[in-house]
Motif scaffolding. Structure first.
Motif, short mmCIF file in Angstrom:
data_model
loop_
_atom_site.label_atom_id
_atom_site.label_comp_id
_atom_site.label_asym_id
_atom_site.label_seq_id
_atom_site.Cartn_x
_atom_site.Cartn_y
_atom_site.Cartn_z
N UNK A 239 0.82 -1.21 0.00
CA UNK A 239 0.00 0.00 0.00
C UNK A 239 0.85 1.27 0.00
N UNK A 240 2.16 1.10 -0.26
CA UNK A 240 3.04 2.25 -0.30
C UNK A 240 3.97 2.29 0.90
N UNK A 241 4.77 3.35 1.03
CA UNK A 241 5.71 3.44 2.15
C UNK A 241 4.99 3.64 3.47
N UNK A 242 5.55 3.04 4.51
CA UNK A 242 4.99 3.12 5.85
C UNK A 242 6.09 3.48 6.83
N UNK A 243 5.84 4.45 7.69
CA UNK A 243 6.80 4.84 8.71
C UNK A 243 6.23 4.60 10.10
N UNK A 244 7.12 4.32 11.05
CA UNK A 244 6.69 4.07 12.42
C UNK A 244 7.81 4.41 13.38
N UNK A 245 7.43 4.65 14.62
CA UNK A 245 8.42 4.95 15.65
C UNK A 245 9.22 3.71 16.04
N UNK A 246 8.53 2.57 16.08
CA UNK A 246 9.17 1.32 16.51
C UNK A 246 8.95 0.24 15.46
N UNK A 247 9.96 -0.61 15.31
CA UNK A 247 9.88 -1.75 14.40
C UNK A 247 10.31 -3.00 15.16
N UNK A 248 9.51 -4.05 15.04
CA UNK A 248 9.81 -5.33 15.69
C UNK A 248 10.12 -6.35 14.60
N UNK A 249 11.26 -7.02 14.72
CA UNK A 249 11.62 -8.08 13.79
C UNK A 249 11.28 -9.43 14.43
N UNK A 250 10.22 -10.04 13.95
CA UNK A 250 9.79 -11.36 14.41
C UNK A 250 9.75 -12.28 13.20
N UNK A 251 10.89 -12.44 12.56
CA UNK A 251 10.97 -13.05 11.23
C UNK A 251 11.42 -14.51 11.26
N UNK A 252 11.44 -15.12 12.42
CA UNK A 252 11.77 -16.53 12.48
C UNK A 252 13.09 -16.87 11.81
N UNK A 253 13.11 -17.87 10.92
CA UNK A 253 14.38 -18.30 10.32
C UNK A 253 14.98 -17.30 9.35
N UNK A 254 14.26 -16.23 9.01
CA UNK A 254 14.80 -15.19 8.14
C UNK A 254 15.32 -13.99 8.92
N UNK A 255 15.31 -14.08 10.24
CA UNK A 255 15.72 -12.94 11.06
C UNK A 255 17.17 -12.56 10.85
N UNK A 256 18.05 -13.56 10.66
CA UNK A 256 19.46 -13.22 10.51
C UNK A 256 19.71 -12.44 9.23
N UNK A 257 18.95 -12.72 8.17
CA UNK A 257 19.11 -11.99 6.92
C UNK A 257 18.76 -10.52 7.13
N UNK A 258 17.64 -10.26 7.81
CA UNK A 258 17.21 -8.88 8.05
C UNK A 258 18.14 -8.15 9.00
N UNK A 259 18.58 -8.82 10.06
CA UNK A 259 19.44 -8.14 11.03
C UNK A 259 20.84 -7.90 10.45
N UNK A 260 21.30 -8.79 9.58
CA UNK A 260 22.63 -8.61 8.98
C UNK A 260 22.66 -7.32 8.15
N UNK A 261 21.58 -7.03 7.45
CA UNK A 261 21.52 -5.79 6.67
C UNK A 261 21.65 -4.56 7.55
N UNK A 262 21.29 -4.70 8.81
CA UNK A 262 21.35 -3.57 9.73
C UNK A 262 22.62 -3.58 10.57
N UNK A 263 23.55 -4.46 10.24
CA UNK A 263 24.84 -4.46 10.91
C UNK A 263 25.00 -5.44 12.05
N UNK A 264 24.10 -6.39 12.17
CA UNK A 264 24.17 -7.39 13.24
C UNK A 264 24.54 -8.76 12.65
N UNK A 265 25.15 -9.58 13.50
CA UNK A 265 25.61 -10.89 13.03
C UNK A 265 25.26 -11.95 14.06
N UNK A 266 23.99 -12.30 14.13
CA UNK A 266 23.55 -13.29 15.11
C UNK A 266 23.87 -14.70 14.61
#
Length: 415
Positions: A239-266
């Motif tokens: 539905x287009x771009x969405x902005x928010x104050x807080x973002x929660x990553x509850x991505x299960x087995x894909x969480x490491x891919x998302x967090x790695x893009x943000x500079x984390x290495x779980x």
């Protein structure tokens, strides 16, 4: 569009988190690339495991490791080509499974499990999902007296130390509970506290409808587009771009891919698993969620049919399906219970997100404001979804979490 919070991942953990945030007055948008409950939350044994205070450890006995190395079992299977990339994770997993470390981990893990039934009960009632729940526990059945006696002793320990309730079963008790199970079983064990779910995906969707009734919204989107925007977060959705104050990553087995893009290495690994639904032959009935302990497969009487589930497959998350464990399990299960034809065209496969210390990652991102993590629940994602959602919402809104969550903090991995 500007919202108070976005939750990425519409499995049981993400949906539960979205509910608890919405209840606390936040305006929440839940985002996933698929419909809710269609990934890891779809394919499990359907148990809310109040008895599961001891996480599944890595085998320590050398003889047992040799048996697993033969790669011909139901409870575990591995892809040889995937092992080099998983050795660091497996080594840490093995290290943390040492008896003393495993005991400490179990005690830190217990508060989550101990509140699993209560937190599910809250959402089950609110979402009018009682018709999906049974409250009569589940059972293990044993082929040898040695395994039976060891399980009885462990169950007695868990009752003393963690208040878990159980009852031992003789072979006659097993026959009365399951008249259509055949074979030389020397006894069983019924875990009395857990609840079972007749349709895990249906439960997630019931929670989803409750979330929407509170004013929350679901839209399609891809976590790869998540990025910082001023003091908050921005993501592209259908539905287009969405902005928010807080973002929660509850991505299960894909969480490491998302967090790695943000500079984390779980150090997140996966244990893949399979299931298939079956009809029953003749007038046979399976009354209980039943584990054939020494063979390592589960039979569960669900709305879709008898669900047969396998153990863990150590493979790359996105590698093609190799359901050899399911074929092995089916061959054994047909000698135990009169399964009929397969009810699905192919086996279902999913991936359980695992950390090497067997505990989930729950809490604030160490290096970003307004970013929160809730993943790594391994075999207990369904069990721990609501309790994880509650403590995350409490932390995000500035409340004191109702249990001590320090053991699950992201910082423990120095990501």
């Amino acid at each position: 569009m500007k919202k108070d919070a976005i939750v990425l991942g519409a499995g049981i953990v993400g949906v539960s988190t979205a509910i608890h945030l919405q209840r606390r007055g936040r305006q929440v948008t839940l985002i996933d690339r698929k419909q809710p409950g269609q990934e890891t939350s779809f394919g499990n044994a359907g148990l809310i495991q109040r008895e599961g205070v001891v996480p599944y450890g890595f085998p320590q006995q050398f003889g047992l490791l040799l048996k697993y190395a033969l790669n011909n079992r139901i409870d575990a299977h591995y892809h040889l080509r995937a092992l080099p990339g998983q050795l660091a994770f497996l080594a840490k997993y093995w290290w943390n499974s040492n008896a003393k470390r495993h005991e400490l981990i179990s005690r830190a893990y217990a508060p989550l499990i101990e509140n699993s039934i209560l937190e599910h009960a809250d959402l089950i009632k609110a979402s009018d999902a009682e018709h999906l729940i049974r409250k009569d526990g589940w059972m293990e059945i044993f082929r040898t007296e040695a395994v039976r006696d060891a399980e009885f002793a462990e169950a007695a320990r868990l009752k003393r130390e963690f208040g878990v309730d159980f009852e031992g079963m003789t072979s006659a008790d097993v026959a009365r509970a399951e008249p259509n199970i055949i074979g030389q079983f020397v006894g069983g064990l019924r875990w009395k506290d857990p609840w079972s779910v007749l349709d895990p995906a249906g439960l997630t969707n019931a929670y989803m409808r409750y979330f929407e009734s509170l004013g929350g919204r679901f839209v399609r989107g891809d976590a790869a587009s998540l990025g910082q925007a001023g003091s908050g977060w921005r993501i592209m959705t259908s539905e287009g771009p969405l902005q928010a104050d807080d973002a929660v990553l509850a991505l299960g087995p894909w969480a490491d891919t998302a967090t790695y893009r943000l500079g984390y290495n779980f150090p997140l690994g996966v244990k893949r698993g399979y299931h298939m639904h079956y009809a029953t032959a003749g007038n046979a009935v399976l009354n209980n969620w039943t584990l054939d302990k020494e063979r390592g497969y589960f039979l569960a009487p669900m709305n879709q049919g008898i669900r047969l589930t396998t153990g863990a497959e150590f493979a790359s998350r996105d590698a093609p399906k190799t359901p050899v464990q399911l074929d092995r399990a089916e061959a054994v299960a047909r000698t135990v219970f009169p399964l009929g034809e397969r009810l699905s065209p192919e086996p279902w496969m999913g991936a359980r997100p695992c950390t090497p210390d067997m505990m989930p990652v729950i809490g604030k991102a160490p290096r970003h404001e307004g970013l929160w993590f809730g993943f790594g629940h391994a075999h207990h994602g369904l069990t721990l979804g609501p309790v994880t959602g509650r403590v995350l919402a409490e932390m995000i809104t500035g409340e004191a979490p109702f249990i001590d969550v320090s053991a699950y903090a992201p910082e423990r991995f120095r990501p």
